[in-house]
Write a protein that holds these residues in place. Structure first.
Motif, PDB file in Angstrom:
ATOM      1  N   SER A   5       8.223 -96.637 -35.969  1.00 53.70           N
ATOM      2  CA  SER A   5       9.585 -97.177 -36.026  1.00 53.70           C
ATOM      3  C   SER A   5      10.570 -96.148 -36.531  1.00 53.70           C
ATOM      4  N   ALA A   7      15.078 -96.215 -37.316  1.00 56.43           N
ATOM      5  CA  ALA A   7      16.227 -97.110 -37.352  1.00 56.43           C
ATOM      6  C   ALA A   7      16.998 -97.045 -36.036  1.00 56.43           C
ATOM      7  N   HIS A  46      12.810 -99.328 -32.419  1.00 54.68           N
ATOM      8  CA  HIS A  46      14.002 -99.144 -33.259  1.00 54.68           C
ATOM      9  C   HIS A  46      14.344-100.433 -33.994  1.00 54.68           C
ATOM     10  N   THR A  47      14.448-100.327 -35.299  1.00 55.90           N
ATOM     11  CA  THR A  47      14.695-101.505 -36.131  1.00 55.90           C
ATOM     12  C   THR A  47      16.169-101.803 -36.350  1.00 55.90           C
ATOM     13  N   VAL A  49      19.702-100.512 -38.533  1.00 62.86           N
ATOM     14  CA  VAL A  49      19.926-100.095 -39.912  1.00 62.86           C
ATOM     15  C   VAL A  49      20.113-101.313 -40.806  1.00 62.86           C
ATOM     16  N   CYS A  54      16.677-105.169 -39.277  1.00 60.69           N
ATOM     17  CA  CYS A  54      15.260-104.821 -39.331  1.00 60.69           C
ATOM     18  C   CYS A  54      14.382-106.061 -39.328  1.00 60.69           C
ATOM     19  N   GLY A  74      11.733 -91.961 -39.779  1.00 60.64           N
ATOM     20  CA  GLY A  74      13.190 -91.892 -39.700  1.00 60.64           C
ATOM     21  C   GLY A  74      13.764 -91.001 -40.787  1.00 60.64           C
ATOM     22  N   THR A 116      14.124 -98.741 -51.060  1.00 64.43           N
ATOM     23  CA  THR A 116      14.878 -99.315 -49.954  1.00 64.43           C
ATOM     24  C   THR A 116      16.120-100.005 -50.497  1.00 64.43           C
ATOM     25  N   ASP A 140      16.079 -95.223 -48.476  1.00 57.55           N
ATOM     26  CA  ASP A 140      16.314 -95.589 -47.080  1.00 57.55           C
ATOM     27  C   ASP A 140      16.767 -97.042 -47.063  1.00 57.55           C
ATOM     28  N   GLU A 142      15.140 -99.533 -44.677  1.00 61.34           N
ATOM     29  CA  GLU A 142      14.256-100.392 -43.881  1.00 61.34           C
ATOM     30  C   GLU A 142      12.797-100.439 -44.332  1.00 61.34           C
ATOM     31  N   GLN A 184      26.294-101.818 -35.689  1.00 63.47           N
ATOM     32  CA  GLN A 184      25.099-100.972 -35.612  1.00 63.47           C
ATOM     33  C   GLN A 184      25.363 -99.693 -34.800  1.00 63.47           C
TER      34      GLN A 184
END
Length: 232
Positions: A5, A7, A46-47, A49, A54, A74, A116, A140, A142, A184
């Motif tokens: 994964s 972002a 791709h999750t 941001v 996510c 990422g 996170t 980060d 996620e 996003q």
């Protein structure tokens, strides 16, 4: 299959370019890319941001797929002065011990505690507070969410990221100008307006783009080196 994964596609594009036998598939409105690294099947997902994006996307992904391993990859921001843009990092606190040990053997990476955050962290004061309050080295938006989703399903996960920004290599403009969380994506009109008011920021933006490009290439190479070493 190994799921990987990121972002955003801006983080994964170098790795996608290295895949063989690529094909795109969709989970709802979210597209992923399947392919091979050294005859190992991988899927890049791709999750978005932040937590809201996510959580929704990872749930859709796991409804359709059950990977044997999950690499949460990422960009990350350093909150420690001795971490620089381009440094590869392994988040030990979010990683399966067996996967972490293998990655630590294969890669030249810094072992960190990853935090996170619910918001984009930029200022030195914010970074210092996270380092103090959380005992973290990097941040980060996620990994914790992905870790919880993988743990719920019994899927071993590795936290592997690259530093994109740091106290010495900060963002070239305010985070809300660079990325709109609701949309996003970057809103061009907001970025242009900021650059018109702060013309010298253009050079910082160009430098940051080069900085991020090198970080993205470093992460892609690391994943290509690591995937063949993971036993399925």
């Amino acid at each position: 299959m190994i799921a990987i994964s990121f972002a955003l596609p801006a983080e994964s594009s170098d790795l996608v370019a290295l895949l063989r036998e690529k094909r795109s598939i969709a989970y709802g409105q979210v597209e992923s890319i399947q392919g091979k690294i050294d005859n190992r099947s991988v899927e890049i997902f791709h999750t978005g941001v932040g937590r809201n994006s996510c959580e929704a996307r990872i749930d859709n992904f796991f409804r359709a797929e059950r990977p044997q391993y999950f690499i949460a990859a990422g960009f990350a921001g350093a909150v420690r002065d001795d971490l620089c843009a381009g440094d590869l990092i392994l988040g030990k606190n979010f990683s399966d011990p067996t996967l972490f040990a293998k990655a630590n053997d294969v890669l030249s990476a810094c072992v960190v505690k990853l935090f996170t955050s619910p918001v984009i962290v930029d200022s030195i004061a914010e970074r210092n507070e996270i380092a103090r309050a959380q005992g973290a080295d990097a941040v980060d938006m996620e990994t914790e969410i992905i870790s919880q989703a993988c743990a719920k399903r019994g899927i071993p996960m590795l936290s592997l990221r690259v530093v994109s920004d740091s106290p010495r290599n900060p963002f070239p403009a305010p985070p809300k100008v660079l990325f709109n969380m609701q949309l996003q994506r970057t809103k061009p009109t907001e970025l242009l307006g900021y650059l018109l008011q702060h013309p010298f920021a253009l050079w910082r933006l160009i430098h940051f783009g080069r900085q991020v490009g090198k970080a993205r290439a470093t992460l892609a190479r690391a994943i290509v080196d690591l995937v063949p070493a993971l036993k399925l």
